[in-house]
Design a protein around this motif. Sequence first.
Motif, PDB file in Angstrom:
ATOM      1  N   LEU A  19       0.874  -1.167   0.000  1.00  0.00           N
ATOM      2  CA  LEU A  19       0.000   0.000   0.000  1.00  0.00           C
ATOM      3  C   LEU A  19       0.910   1.216   0.000  1.00  0.00           C
ATOM      4  N   GLN A  20       1.041   1.847  -1.153  1.00  0.00           N
ATOM      5  CA  GLN A  20       1.968   2.950  -1.354  1.00  0.00           C
ATOM      6  C   GLN A  20       1.200   4.130  -1.949  1.00  0.00           C
ATOM      7  N   PRO A  21       0.564   4.926  -1.086  1.00  0.00           N
ATOM      8  CA  PRO A  21      -0.282   6.029  -1.577  1.00  0.00           C
ATOM      9  C   PRO A  21       0.472   6.976  -2.495  1.00  0.00           C
ATOM     10  N   GLU A  22      -0.182   7.365  -3.584  1.00  0.00           N
ATOM     11  CA  GLU A  22       0.423   8.256  -4.574  1.00  0.00           C
ATOM     12  C   GLU A  22       0.033   9.696  -4.256  1.00  0.00           C
ATOM     13  N   LEU A  23       0.775  10.320  -3.348  1.00  0.00           N
ATOM     14  CA  LEU A  23       0.485  11.690  -2.940  1.00  0.00           C
ATOM     15  C   LEU A  23       1.050  12.694  -3.929  1.00  0.00           C
ATOM     16  N   VAL A  24       0.401  13.832  -4.005  1.00  0.00           N
ATOM     17  CA  VAL A  24       0.929  14.975  -4.740  1.00  0.00           C
ATOM     18  C   VAL A  24       1.485  15.940  -3.699  1.00  0.00           C
ATOM     19  N   ILE A  25       2.793  16.127  -3.692  1.00  0.00           N
ATOM     20  CA  ILE A  25       3.447  16.930  -2.656  1.00  0.00           C
ATOM     21  C   ILE A  25       3.698  18.338  -3.175  1.00  0.00           C
ATOM     22  N   SER A  26       3.144  19.318  -2.479  1.00  0.00           N
ATOM     23  CA  SER A  26       3.390  20.721  -2.817  1.00  0.00           C
ATOM     24  C   SER A  26       4.101  21.390  -1.650  1.00  0.00           C
ATOM     25  N   PRO A  27       5.149  22.177  -1.909  1.00  0.00           N
ATOM     26  CA  PRO A  27       5.896  22.836  -0.826  1.00  0.00           C
ATOM     27  C   PRO A  27       4.987  23.752  -0.012  1.00  0.00           C
ATOM     28  N   SER A  87       7.412  20.776  16.141  1.00  0.00           N
ATOM     29  CA  SER A  87       7.509  19.374  15.746  1.00  0.00           C
ATOM     30  C   SER A  87       6.141  18.710  15.767  1.00  0.00           C
ATOM     31  N   LEU A  88       5.939  17.783  14.846  1.00  0.00           N
ATOM     32  CA  LEU A  88       4.681  17.044  14.715  1.00  0.00           C
ATOM     33  C   LEU A  88       4.965  15.548  14.836  1.00  0.00           C
ATOM     34  N   LEU A  89       4.244  14.893  15.734  1.00  0.00           N
ATOM     35  CA  LEU A  89       4.309  13.437  15.859  1.00  0.00           C
ATOM     36  C   LEU A  89       3.108  12.837  15.155  1.00  0.00           C
ATOM     37  N   VAL A  90       3.349  11.979  14.166  1.00  0.00           N
ATOM     38  CA  VAL A  90       2.281  11.296  13.442  1.00  0.00           C
ATOM     39  C   VAL A  90       2.244   9.843  13.913  1.00  0.00           C
ATOM     40  N   GLU A 133       2.985   6.251   7.543  1.00  0.00           N
ATOM     41  CA  GLU A 133       4.349   6.398   7.037  1.00  0.00           C
ATOM     42  C   GLU A 133       4.368   7.236   5.762  1.00  0.00           C
ATOM     43  N   ALA A 134       3.362   7.048   4.902  1.00  0.00           N
ATOM     44  CA  ALA A 134       3.282   7.847   3.681  1.00  0.00           C
ATOM     45  C   ALA A 134       3.033   9.313   4.008  1.00  0.00           C
ATOM     46  N   LEU A 135       2.191   9.577   4.993  1.00  0.00           N
ATOM     47  CA  LEU A 135       1.907  10.961   5.378  1.00  0.00           C
ATOM     48  C   LEU A 135       3.140  11.613   6.009  1.00  0.00           C
ATOM     49  N   ILE A 136       3.868  10.876   6.814  1.00  0.00           N
ATOM     50  CA  ILE A 136       5.101  11.403   7.406  1.00  0.00           C
ATOM     51  C   ILE A 136       6.085  11.813   6.316  1.00  0.00           C
ATOM     52  N   ALA A 137       6.290  10.925   5.351  1.00  0.00           N
ATOM     53  CA  ALA A 137       7.237  11.213   4.268  1.00  0.00           C
ATOM     54  C   ALA A 137       6.809  12.447   3.474  1.00  0.00           C
ATOM     55  N   ALA A 138       5.506  12.581   3.212  1.00  0.00           N
ATOM     56  CA  ALA A 138       5.017  13.721   2.435  1.00  0.00           C
ATOM     57  C   ALA A 138       5.162  15.026   3.212  1.00  0.00           C
ATOM     58  N   PHE A 182       6.366  21.289   8.637  1.00  0.00           N
ATOM     59  CA  PHE A 182       6.760  21.483  10.027  1.00  0.00           C
ATOM     60  C   PHE A 182       8.281  21.459  10.120  1.00  0.00           C
ATOM     61  N   GLN A 183       8.792  22.043  11.190  1.00  0.00           N
ATOM     62  CA  GLN A 183      10.241  22.032  11.372  1.00  0.00           C
ATOM     63  C   GLN A 183      10.748  20.601  11.505  1.00  0.00           C
ATOM     64  N   PHE A 184       9.986  19.794  12.250  1.00  0.00           N
ATOM     65  CA  PHE A 184      10.314  18.374  12.389  1.00  0.00           C
ATOM     66  C   PHE A 184       9.022  17.570  12.296  1.00  0.00           C
ATOM     67  N   VAL A 185       9.079  16.430  11.614  1.00  0.00           N
ATOM     68  CA  VAL A 185       7.976  15.473  11.576  1.00  0.00           C
ATOM     69  C   VAL A 185       8.542  14.129  12.015  1.00  0.00           C
ATOM     70  N   VAL A 186       7.983  13.570  13.086  1.00  0.00           N
ATOM     71  CA  VAL A 186       8.554  12.355  13.669  1.00  0.00           C
ATOM     72  C   VAL A 186       7.487  11.271  13.778  1.00  0.00           C
ATOM     73  N   SER A 187       7.956  10.055  13.958  1.00  0.00           N
ATOM     74  CA  SER A 187       7.072   8.903  14.152  1.00  0.00           C
ATOM     75  C   SER A 187       7.214   8.395  15.576  1.00  0.00           C
ATOM     76  N   VAL A 188       6.373   7.456  15.946  1.00  0.00           N
ATOM     77  CA  VAL A 188       6.440   6.875  17.284  1.00  0.00           C
ATOM     78  C   VAL A 188       7.806   6.235  17.517  1.00  0.00           C
ATOM     79  N   ALA A 189       8.376   5.648  16.471  1.00  0.00           N
ATOM     80  CA  ALA A 189       9.677   4.986  16.616  1.00  0.00           C
ATOM     81  C   ALA A 189      10.791   5.960  16.972  1.00  0.00           C
TER      82      ALA A 189
END
Length: 209
Positions: free
Chosen positions: A31-39, A47-50, A93-98, A105-112
């Motif tokens: 499952l690899q969502p095809e996001l359109v990333i705009s700056p 920082s944002l924890l997803v 994970e796809a949302l974090i990468a995008a 955000f200055q930082f986007v982090v995961s639970v890990a």
Amino acid sequence: MPHGALLLTVLALLAGCGSSGPAQRDQFYTLQPELVISPSHQRVPGSLLVTPLASRGFLGGTQILFRTADAPLQVQRYDALLWDEAPGRALSEALIAALRASGSFQFVVSVADRARADFILNGELTRLEHLPTATPPQVSAAFNLTLIAQQDRSIQFAHSYSGQAPTAANTPEAMARAFNRLTGRLLTQAMQDLQRLAPTLKRTLASDG
């Protein structure tokens, strides 16, 4: 083709249920969502924890789910068609990468990462199903997201996302591609909504300081 015959044909093609030969080997799809990333026009200086999207029942597993027109209240699972990881985690994970790529955000982090964050984005995956007997055959998805400020636990944002997308053919590969298109479209909407929140989140950070 009569509806019953169509259903049998589709399910036999997708799950191998109608074969009298050897049992079909498991097939794993990403499952690899095809996001359109705009700056982002404005970066939130925090920082944002997803967190991984929560899910209940069969959605928490890796078997691909389907629902037919003959049994609209019954959620079923393909025996040999599976995701290579739990969908809720794959979507987060796809949302974090995008969000990282967009500079939202200055930082986007995961639970890990085990990092303390200024904001926490939680959510729940409520639907991710193949609809092989729809006209045309399609996939369906739905999830909700809630953004919380860590300082006072106030809700900054809460929204639900849902939609459908047609499959190009009655094959597992076409089904997986449709899921990737649909989840990408919905996650792109979510990312854009978060980007529009930048002025509000900046004020929240300033008031916390």
